[in-house]
Every structure is written in structure tokens, then in C-alpha cells.
Design an enzyme around this catalytic site. Structure first.
Site, short mmCIF file in Angstrom:
data_model
loop_
_atom_site.label_atom_id
_atom_site.label_comp_id
_atom_site.label_asym_id
_atom_site.label_seq_id
_atom_site.Cartn_x
_atom_site.Cartn_y
_atom_site.Cartn_z
CB SER A 141 42.72 43.38 42.43
OG SER A 141 42.26 42.05 42.28
CE LYS A 159 42.03 37.89 34.27
NZ LYS A 159 40.94 37.87 35.29
CG MET A 249 39.19 35.90 27.59
SD MET A 249 38.58 36.10 29.28
CE MET A 249 39.62 37.47 29.85
CG ASP A 291 34.48 40.19 42.46
OD1 ASP A 291 33.86 41.06 43.10
OD2 ASP A 291 35.51 40.45 41.82
CG ASN A 296 33.53 41.15 37.68
OD1 ASN A 296 34.47 41.68 37.10
ND2 ASN A 296 33.64 40.63 38.88
CG ASP A 310 37.07 38.57 37.18
OD1 ASP A 310 37.52 37.52 37.64
OD2 ASP A 310 37.55 39.68 37.47
#
Length: 446
Positions: A141, A159, A249, A291, A296, A310
């Protein structure tokens, strides 16, 4: 939430506060025009239209979903959080709009993400890498993920945050809440303020990728302390390359959890390990990844290891809260409604003026949700109708406009975790001895 990137066409993310506000304003204007046009058509036919029917036309639903998805960031997150909190209180069509946001994976154009890398790493940033994927391998998101290999041979997942997301959190949240209230689809009795305050704080943390990197490192250290540590893999955080907008990462190759055959022994084993991890998170670490969804996590079929991904939604819990929530779980597993009611009161579930009927309904729902913990032996999530029973009981609360009380944020995010695990277990048709795992975690903390 990370999701494999789709093949949909690229769309630039509105990066300034003004452009994001204009986007929401334009959306509201188009919705109003559609309402007037559709209302006029129905009146000419001698019909008396309802506002909810005018707002929830196919065209309006599509416009709302597309606009929030294009803005990404807080616009998507607050929708997900409202959906998580309100549950059955929202009209089905609006809940569908919010749920569809979680399935969107529109790509950010290279002109935008490369500008972010150039600003952080310099104009010659590509010289650091022997390979860099221009097409993202996953989307979330507030950012998208690219695969790369640096000159020293380190295989990375990088990311990159969408531009303007962090600076526009407060205004985005306010705009989306205004849109929801303007629609008249959110019950007036639903007090969104505690949720909105928490959403802002959570989003500001998630928008700081250095904070997520530190959470990844700290959470990983906690997982390594478990007896079941060998069941999990976590990425290594490369802090020297990471910034508030870039998270670097190690790349861990795995297949989606959804690739595990539903109903298989492996599906049940994987979900058993994830339930063990959850009770360790809550009862031992006081640090919960809130989450949970299939996207994930990844899975290595050759090693059987579960890859955890995540960490932006990792939430810490104070010892007193953990103690009180454990008391609630133990009361629910013992099917003791009186003790459970006392525990939920301490946790802040009830307003001072809640009537006995609604208090009883809340306790009933919690008892239902604890059914897997109370069931001796394997609980078959694949055949359970638990979700529909909870929904039916919840309708008795939502029918009373004075009944609903938003639980404290700590409870809300914890329930998001538990509901997510139940949904994952149902998707995989897993059979899990949750009762044994819970008792083991209480008696023998990892």
C-alpha cells in the site's frame, strides 16, 4: 501487506498534498454528479430513491476504488482499518470497496522510483548494482519491491516508498474519513476518532522504513529465541543502504503459501507453526506482527521453512495488557462468561452505559472466536462455519445504533492478527490443535 505485482499498466502516484487533495475533491464532485443524475432518472420514473442506492451504483463503486488505489498510502490503509474495525456494521457494498483495495497492485513508473533512488543514493546509484529489476516483484500500500544484486554479490529485495505518501498521511486520513462520512454509509454511532488517531500514528511508523528495518532486526532476534526458530526465515536488514523511503534487505526465495495444497498435512503443519509463533509473539515477545495474510509469508518446499515478510505493522504490547488479555483468553477457553466479562471490562471493551443485552452479545462473540482454543484435538478450519456464526451474532449489535463501541487500538490490532490467522487457516483448509498450542505456550513459554 506485500502482494506480487500485477501486469496492470503503470500509473504515477500523486506526490504532492495539493494533488492528492484535488484528487479526493474531484472524486467527491463526480460522486455528487452521479447521485444527482441517477436520482433524477429514478424520480422521473416515479420511484423514491434511497441515498445509499444512489451512492452505491456500479460506476461510483468503481470510481471510489480506483481513486483510493491510485493514491495508495494512507488512502488505502485507512479504508482497510475502518473495514477491520466496523466489520458487519458497514454496508456490504462499502465493505467490498475497502476489501478490493487490498488486491490492487498498480505499478509506480520507473521515472518516479528511480528519482527516489537518485535523491537518496546519488545520480550514479546504478553503479552499486550488477543487476536491478526495473519491474517490481511485489507491491504494497505504501511501496513496491524490486529485486537486485549488488557488486559484492548480495542478493537483495529493495522496497521503495511511493512519493508523497509520508508527507500526506494526515491530510489523506482526513480526506478519506470525510468521504466516508459524507457518503452516509458509515453508521453515525460508530466513533471513528480513536481509530483515526491510531491510524495516523501507525501510518507514520510504517512510512519510516528505517523504523521497519529495526523492527525486522528486533523481531528476528525474538524469533531466534524460540524452540521452533528453525521453522522460520527472516530477511537480513541492510541498514547502510536503507533510508526512510528505501528498505534494503536480503532476498529470500520462496513460493506463496497459497501454493501449498489445501487440506494437506503440510498446510496443517505450516498453520500450526504460525499459531505457535502468534502465541509466542503475544505471551513472550510482547511484539506482534499485526498484518497477517498469505501475501506476507512465503514457503520453501525443499526445507519446509516459512519466510516472514513485512514488518511495518509490528506492534509492541505492554506486560499489563498481555496479562489481562491472557486472562480473557483463559476465561474464554474455560467457557466462563462471567470471568470473561470482567476481563473484557478491564481491557476497555465496554462503555459505561452499555446495556446488558449488548454486553452479553460482545461476550458471546468473544466466546465464539475462542472456539478453536476451546476445542480438544484438531480444529478443522476448512469446514468450520465460525465466521458466519460470528457475523450473525454481530448483527444483533449493529442493529442497535447506540450499541457499538470501538475497542482500544491494542485490542483492535490484536484481533486483526487473530482474524487473519483464522482466514489463512480456512483458505488452506488446515486442521490445527490450537487448544494444545495455546496451553503449551501458557505453561512453557518459548
Amino acid at each position: 501487506m506485500l502482494k506480487p505485482s500485477s501486469k496492470r499498466s503503470e500509473r504515477a502516484v500523486p506526490s504532492s498534498r495539493s494533488s492528492r487533495m484535488m484528487g479526493m475533491g474531484a472524486l467527491a464532485g463526480r460522486l455528487a454528479q452521479n447521485v444527482i443524475a441517477e436520482g433524477s432518472r429514478q424520480l422521473l420514473k416515479g420511484q423514491k430513491p434511497r441515498m445509499s442506492d444512489l451512492l452505491l451504483t456500479k460506476e461510483n463503486v468503481s470510481r471510489v476504488t480506483d481513486q483510493l488505489a491510485r493514491m495508495r498510502g494512507a488512502a488505502m490503509k485507512v479504508g482497510q482499518l475502518v473495514s477491520m474495525d466496523a466489520g458487519n456494521l458497514l454496508p456490504r457494498e462499502l465493505a467490498d470497496i475497502l476489501a478490493r483495495l487490498q488486491d490492487d497492485a498498480i505499478r509506480m513508473p520507473a521515472t518516479q522510483w528511480s528519482a527516489i533512488l537518485e535523491k537518496s543514493w546519488g545520480a550514479d546509484w546504478q553503479e552499486q548494482f550488477s543487476r536491478f529489476s526495473f519491474n517490481p516483484i511485489a507491491a504494497a500500500s505504501i511501496g513496491q519491491v524490486h529485486e537486485a544484486t549488488d557488486r559484492s554479490g548480495r542478493h537483495m529485495a529493495i522496497k521503495i516508498q511511493y512519493p508523497g505518501v509520508a508527507k500526506s498521511i494526515d491530510s489523506d486520513v482526513a480526506n478519506v474519513v470525510s468521504l466516508l462520512k459524507m457518503s452516509g454509509l458509515v453508521p453515525k454511532s460508530l466513533d471513528l476518532e480513536p481509530l483515526i488517531v491510531e491510524a495516523r500514528a501507525q501510518l507514520h511508523m510504517e512510512a519510516d522504513y528505517r523504523h521497519e528495518g529495526q523492527q525486522m532486526r528486533d523481531y528476528g532476534a525474538a524469533v531466534l529465541s524460540m524452540d521452533q526458530a528453525d521453522s522460520f526465515l527472516l530477511p537480513e536488514w541492510f541498514d547502510e543502504l536503507s533510508t526512510e523511503q528505501i528498505l534494503c534487505m536480503s532476498f529470500l526465495k520462496g513460493a506463496p503459501l497459497a501454493s501449498i495444497p489445501p487440506g494437506s498435512l503440510e498446510a496443517s503443519r505450516v498453520m500450526s507453526e504460525l499459531f505457535r509463533l502468534f502465541f509466542a509473539e503475544l505471551l513472550c515477545f510482547g511484539r506482534v506482527q499485526t498484518d497477517p495474510n498469505l501475501a506476507n509469508f512465503s514457503y520453501q518446499s525443499d526445507t519446509g521453512k516459512i519466510i516472514l515478510l513485512d514488518f511495518g505493522a509490528v506492534r509492541t504490547y505492554a506486560a499489563d495488557f498481555v496479562k489481562n488479555y491472557q486472562a480473557a483468553l483463559e476465561a474464554a477457553t474455560a467457557n466462563d462468561a462471567v470471568m470473561l466479562g470482567d476481563a473484557l471490562q478491564i481491557l476497555g471493551f465496554f462503555q459505561g452505559n452499555i446495556n446488558a443485552t449488548n454486553r452479553s452479545a460482545v461476550i458471546d462473540i468473544f466466546l465464539m472466536a475462542a472456539e478453536p482454543l476451546r476445542t480438544s484435538g484438531l480444529y478443522d478450519f476448512g469446514t468450520s462455519d465460525l465466521a458466519s456464526r460470528i457475523q450473525q451474532r454481530g448483527m444483533s449489535i449493529s442493529s442497535d445504533p447506540q450499541a457499538w463501541h470501538t475497542p482500544p487500538p491494542d485490542v483492535l490490532f490484536l484481533h486483526r492478527k487473530m482474524a487473519g490467522l483464522y482466514l489463512m487457516a480456512a483458505r488452506l483448509a488446515a486442521k490445527v490443535d490450537v487448544s494444545h498450542i495455546f496451553k503449551e505456550a501458557v505453561q512453557n513459554p518459548p
